[in-house]
Design an enzyme around this catalytic site. Structure first.
Site, PDB file in Angstrom:
ATOM      1  N   ARG A 181      35.204  38.429  31.601  1.00  0.00           N
ATOM      2  CA  ARG A 181      36.187  39.504  31.803  1.00  0.00           C
ATOM      3  C   ARG A 181      37.592  38.884  31.863  1.00  0.00           C
ATOM      4  O   ARG A 181      38.278  38.786  30.857  1.00  0.00           O
ATOM      5  CB  ARG A 181      35.831  40.283  33.080  1.00  0.00           C
ATOM      6  CG  ARG A 181      36.467  41.667  33.162  1.00  0.00           C
ATOM      7  CD  ARG A 181      37.895  41.652  33.646  1.00  0.00           C
ATOM      8  NE  ARG A 181      38.029  41.115  35.003  1.00  0.00           N
ATOM      9  CZ  ARG A 181      39.198  40.839  35.553  1.00  0.00           C
ATOM     10  NH1 ARG A 181      40.308  41.054  34.886  1.00  0.00           N
ATOM     11  NH2 ARG A 181      39.270  40.336  36.766  1.00  0.00           N
ATOM     12  N   CYS A 188      46.165  37.707  32.769  1.00  0.00           N
ATOM     13  CA  CYS A 188      46.285  39.166  32.785  1.00  0.00           C
ATOM     14  C   CYS A 188      47.260  39.607  31.701  1.00  0.00           C
ATOM     15  O   CYS A 188      48.378  39.092  31.624  1.00  0.00           O
ATOM     16  CB  CYS A 188      46.775  39.640  34.149  1.00  0.00           C
ATOM     17  SG  CYS A 188      47.106  41.405  34.193  1.00  0.00           S
TER      18      CYS A 188
HETATM   19 MG    MG Z   1      42.871  37.903  37.293  1.00  0.00          MG
END
Ligand code: MG
Length: 302
Positions: free
Chosen positions: A13, A237
């Protein structure tokens, strides 16, 4: 000091979501398989986001359908909004990890809502959840925001209290942009513990400023039971400028096992997985143990 700590493998992820080179479904599943075989008790397998915003997460539902079952590993899906939460709940996963952001600006950029609306949504969603899936929460930018700067302990605790009203089974604090120091970790974990002595605590750390592994140690000393990490230290991110990787699983496991803290993760298998992701991404990854070698196993007298 704890005798064991749980590692949550987040490379499928967080590890790949910021990578420009799109990995195939088979490669993602092979990475998850390596995490299972390495002994990760929990794996964050995907994020249920709009693929237009995060192209690497386009196959979230397909990944969940193809996960190896009855392996001993629990699977977690990340969700940022109602649609993502509902998709995660219907994907035959063990857990959904919902993100609430401590700072309004990052919250707007990451999930198009302000913090207090995110807290209310999390509370609404947990009351609507059908039984059978664990609902945890991660508070992002818990140690600092790339747009607003410092996040005060008071602000963090406002968000913690709002999320805890939903009674999550686990509370995670995320150093989304890697600004925390061990003192910050100790201070904030203590503040949470004071109000919530029993909730299982999880830390999500980024090594952006080289404080990640020190923060992990501080977290364990402060009573954190679960630590997120990624093979090879990959990660980042898409909505945080200059984001870099999570702490490397194999580096973390090396430190903990050498310190007598059991993780259940096989170090050689973790290094193998780090080499796999390095090869799949076609670039050098930040993990250090994979370059230096295990000590003392790889020492020779020649
Ligand atoms: Mg993170």
């Amino acid at each position: 000091m704890k005798k064991s700590v749980e590692i949550i493998e987040v490379s499928p992820r967080d590890g790949i979501q910021n990578e420009k080179k799109l990995l195939s479904l088979d490669t993602k599943l092979a990475l998850i398989d390596r995490a299972v075989k390495a002994g990760a008790s929990r794996i964050e397998v995907t994020s249920f986001v709009n693929p237009k915003r995060v192209p690497q997460m386009a196959e979230a539902d397909e990944i969940c359908k193809a996960l190896p079952r009855n392996t001993g590993s629990k699977y977690i899906g990340l969700a940022l909004n109602r649609r993502g939460f509902e998709r995660a709940c219907n994907a035959n996963l063990d857990e959904v990890n919902f993100v609430v952001v401590a700072s309004d600006t990052f919250s707007e950029k990451n999930q198009a809502t302000d913090t207090d609306t995110g807290i209310r949504l999390f509370n609404d969603l947990t009351t609507e959840t059908t039984p059978g899936i664990g609902v945890g929460v991660t508070i992002a930018t818990a140690f600092g925001c790339p747009f607003e700067g410092e996040i005060s302990v008071e602000r963090l605790m406002h968000v913690v209290k709002g999320c805890m009203e939903a009674n999550p089974f686990e509370l995670a604090l995320a150093d989304t942009i890697g600004v925390a120091t061990p003192v910050d970790i100790a201070e904030r974990i203590a503040a949470v513990r004071k109000l919530y002595p029993d909730v299982p605590l999880r830390l999500h750390l980024h090594n952006t400023r080289n404080t990640g592994i020190a923060n992990a140690w501080a977290g364990i000393q402060a009573g954190v039971q679960s630590l997120d990490s990624s093979f090879g230290g990959v990660g980042g991110c898409p909505f945080a400028p200059a984001a870099t990787g999570n702490i490397a699983t194999e580096d973390l496991v090396y430190m903990l096992e050498r310190a007598g803290i059991h993780t259940g993760v096989n170090l050689k298998a973790a290094i193998d997985a780090a080499e796999f992701i390095e090869s799949a991404l076609g670039k050098t990854v930040p993990g250090m143990l994979m370059k230096a070698g295990i000590f003392p196993d790889q020492c020779t007298t020649s």
